[in-house]
Design a protein around this motif. Structure first.
Motif, PDB file in Angstrom:
ATOM      1  N   CYS A   1       0.851  -1.181   0.000  1.00 47.35           N
ATOM      2  CA  CYS A   1       0.000   0.000   0.000  1.00 47.35           C
ATOM      3  C   CYS A   1       0.894   1.240   0.000  1.00 47.35           C
ATOM      4  O   CYS A   1       0.749   2.125  -0.832  1.00 47.35           O
ATOM      5  CB  CYS A   1      -0.890  -0.032   1.246  1.00 47.35           C
ATOM      6  SG  CYS A   1      -2.021   1.351   1.335  1.00 47.35           S
TER       7      CYS A   1
ATOM      8  N   ARG B   1       3.353  -1.380  -7.581  1.00 44.69           N
ATOM      9  CA  ARG B   1       2.535  -0.287  -7.030  1.00 44.69           C
ATOM     10  C   ARG B   1       3.047   0.027  -5.629  1.00 44.69           C
ATOM     11  O   ARG B   1       3.471  -0.863  -4.897  1.00 44.69           O
ATOM     12  CB  ARG B   1       1.055  -0.653  -6.962  1.00 44.69           C
ATOM     13  CG  ARG B   1       0.699  -1.833  -6.086  1.00 44.69           C
ATOM     14  CD  ARG B   1      -0.572  -1.628  -5.267  1.00 44.69           C
ATOM     15  NE  ARG B   1      -0.435  -0.593  -4.270  1.00 44.69           N
ATOM     16  CZ  ARG B   1      -1.394   0.230  -3.892  1.00 44.69           C
ATOM     17  NH1 ARG B   1      -2.592   0.109  -4.403  1.00 44.69           N
ATOM     18  NH2 ARG B   1      -1.181   1.152  -2.971  1.00 44.69           N
TER      19      ARG B   1
ATOM     20  N   GLU C   1       0.317   6.957  -6.435  1.00 43.95           N
ATOM     21  CA  GLU C   1      -0.792   7.914  -6.388  1.00 43.95           C
ATOM     22  C   GLU C   1      -0.283   9.354  -6.326  1.00 43.95           C
ATOM     23  O   GLU C   1       0.703   9.648  -5.650  1.00 43.95           O
ATOM     24  CB  GLU C   1      -1.682   7.623  -5.162  1.00 43.95           C
ATOM     25  CG  GLU C   1      -2.817   8.623  -5.032  1.00 43.95           C
ATOM     26  CD  GLU C   1      -3.935   8.186  -4.086  1.00 43.95           C
ATOM     27  OE1 GLU C   1      -3.934   7.030  -3.619  1.00 43.95           O
ATOM     28  OE2 GLU C   1      -4.813   9.031  -3.832  1.00 43.95           O
TER      29      GLU C   1
ATOM     30  N   GLY D   1      -6.491   8.314  -6.828  1.00 41.42           N
ATOM     31  CA  GLY D   1      -7.160   7.475  -5.840  1.00 41.42           C
ATOM     32  C   GLY D   1      -8.661   7.706  -5.813  1.00 41.42           C
ATOM     33  O   GLY D   1      -9.176   8.713  -6.326  1.00 41.42           O
TER      34      GLY D   1
ATOM     35  N   GLU E   1      -2.453  -5.532  -3.466  1.00 44.96           N
ATOM     36  CA  GLU E   1      -1.434  -5.221  -2.469  1.00 44.96           C
ATOM     37  C   GLU E   1      -0.724  -6.477  -1.976  1.00 44.96           C
ATOM     38  O   GLU E   1      -1.350  -7.499  -1.712  1.00 44.96           O
ATOM     39  CB  GLU E   1      -2.076  -4.450  -1.306  1.00 44.96           C
ATOM     40  CG  GLU E   1      -2.432  -3.039  -1.767  1.00 44.96           C
ATOM     41  CD  GLU E   1      -3.073  -2.157  -0.711  1.00 44.96           C
ATOM     42  OE1 GLU E   1      -3.058  -0.930  -0.907  1.00 44.96           O
ATOM     43  OE2 GLU E   1      -3.603  -2.667   0.293  1.00 44.96           O
TER      44      GLU E   1
HETATM   45  C1  PEP Z   1      -4.390   2.624  -2.838  1.00 45.70           C
HETATM   46  O1  PEP Z   1      -4.415   2.072  -3.944  1.00 45.70           O
HETATM   47  O2  PEP Z   1      -3.437   2.536  -2.064  1.00 45.70           O
HETATM   48  C2  PEP Z   1      -5.573   3.381  -2.387  1.00 45.70           C
HETATM   49  C3  PEP Z   1      -5.471   4.319  -1.463  1.00 45.70           C
HETATM   50  O3  PEP Z   1      -6.709   2.978  -2.979  1.00 45.70           O
HETATM   51  P1  PEP Z   1      -8.135   3.713  -3.101  1.00 45.70           P
HETATM   52  O4  PEP Z   1      -7.862   5.084  -3.625  1.00 45.70           O
HETATM   53  O5  PEP Z   1      -8.868   2.819  -4.047  1.00 45.70           O
HETATM   54  O6  PEP Z   1      -8.741   3.714  -1.724  1.00 45.70           O
END
Ligand code: PEP
Ligand code: MN
Length: 340
Positions: free
Chosen positions: A104, A128, A166, A186, A300
């Motif tokens: 994550c 990721r 992100e 996100g 993840e």
């Molecule tokens: C992420 O991919 O770490 C994430 C925060 O996902 P989401 O924006 O879908 O909650």
């Protein structure tokens, strides 16, 4: 507005119609088809007065598009978009199923290098990992930010792996784009229109996650902002939505995968980690997304999920990821041979 030209329309006919559209202060987008050419019209804020076009004999039909998106729809772009990634990898259309995996959050150099090396070893092409983390509580770990970006860039350089991270604010788009291969919007930022406009100017592919409570129409309208900004390389990502159900973290809406493939040409992937919130459910849902027609998964995985600073309970152990990787490849092959 969508203008369908007659089967026999010549290049001169099409040029004349384009000129009329421009004289109306609008922009024509050519949509060549196997049977006949269509011309999409963009640039209008509301209903278009089509009287200047009505008498043209080369026009078969004028369709007023009432949806809040045009460029992302199959009406405007009938063939699948295939997004090209660094190093010749592709996603979308008939390109193979793409697996994206990693923690994550970026927590440190050792964690990211161990992950990158493991992914390379088992043939997962994209890492990721979040540097800027949108956390529900301000007391939770917020990410290593610029320091995290540097670690990710070093792992990319050293191992050659593709990376996605992100970006949370418009001011960070340029610096994030410098460090990674793919930008991620996100779920919480799906309707941050300044951010969407900014990634529309970037020259990097964008993974656009579906908002927590966003309808498909709102999700596609958000993608439209990015395409309208000039960036056609958008990958949609279903990551579960808010419903009354609390047994899973979110409710995996797998039906939108074939649905979105019907109405849009953009590639669509699935995130089984945020959709379920539970490690034990991730493999089954990842496999289900292959059958649903997803172009890939983003999930993840962590070298030590029990110690993870965020989303440990939904992160796969490396051995689980390796097993799932093999099953995904087997199922992809089966789908190609048997069902499609
Ligand atoms: C992420 O991919 O770490 C994430 C925060 O996902 P989401 O924006 O879908 O909650
Ligand atoms: Mn997460």
């Amino acid at each position: 507005m969508l203008i369908v030209m007659h089967h026999a329309a010549s290049d001169a006919d099409i040029a004349r119609v384009n000129k009329t559209i421009k004289s109306m202060g609008l922009n024509p987008v050519s949509i060549p088809g196997a049977e006949r050419t269509a011309i999409g019209v963009i640039g209008n804020k509301g209903w278009v007065d089509d009287s200047a076009l009505k008498g043209d004999r080369a026009i078969l039909e004028i369709i007023h598009v009432t949806k809040p998106y045009k460029l992302v729809s199959r009406d405007f772009h009938p063939s699948d978009t295939v997004v090209k990634l660094r190093g010749g990898k592709k996603i979308g259309g008939k390109a193979g199923f793409l697996v994206i995996a990693g923690p994550c959050a970026i927590e440190g150099r050792d964690q990211i290098f161990r992950t990158a090396e493991f992914l390379v070893k088992i043939g997962v092409p994209v890492l990721r990992a979040g540097a800027y983390k949108p956390r529900t509580s301000p007391h939770s770990f917020q990410g290593l930010r610029e320091e995290g970006l540097k670690i990710l860039a070093d792992a990319r350089k050293e191992t050659g792996i593709l990376t996605v991270t992100e970006v949370m604010s418009p001011e960070h788009v340029a610096v994030v784009a410098e460090h990674v291969d793919i930008l991620q919007i996100g779920a919480r930022n799906m309707q941050n229109y300044d951010l969407l406009t900014e990634v529309g100017k970037a020259r990097k592919p964008v993974v656009l996650k579906r908002g927590l409570s966003a309808t498909v129409e709102e999700w596609l309208a958000s993608a439209e902002y990015i395409l309208l900004g000039g960036n056609a390389d958008v990958i949609l990502c279903e990551r579960g939505i808010r419903t009354f159900e609390t047994a899973t973290r979110n409710t995996a809406d797998l039906a939108v995968i074939p649905l979105v493939r019907e109405i849009s040409h953009l590639p669509v992937i699935f995130d089984p980690s945020h959709a379920t919130g539970k490690r034990s459910l991730v493999p089954a849902m990842a496999l289900a997304s292959v059958v649903a027609g997803a172009h890939g998964v983003m999930l993840e995985a962590h070298p030590n999920p029990e110690q993870a600073l965020s989303d440990g309970p939904q992160s796969l152990h490396f051995v689980e990821l390796e097993k799932l990787r093999k099953k995904l490849s087997g199922l992809e092959l089966f789908m190609k041979k048997g069902l499609r």
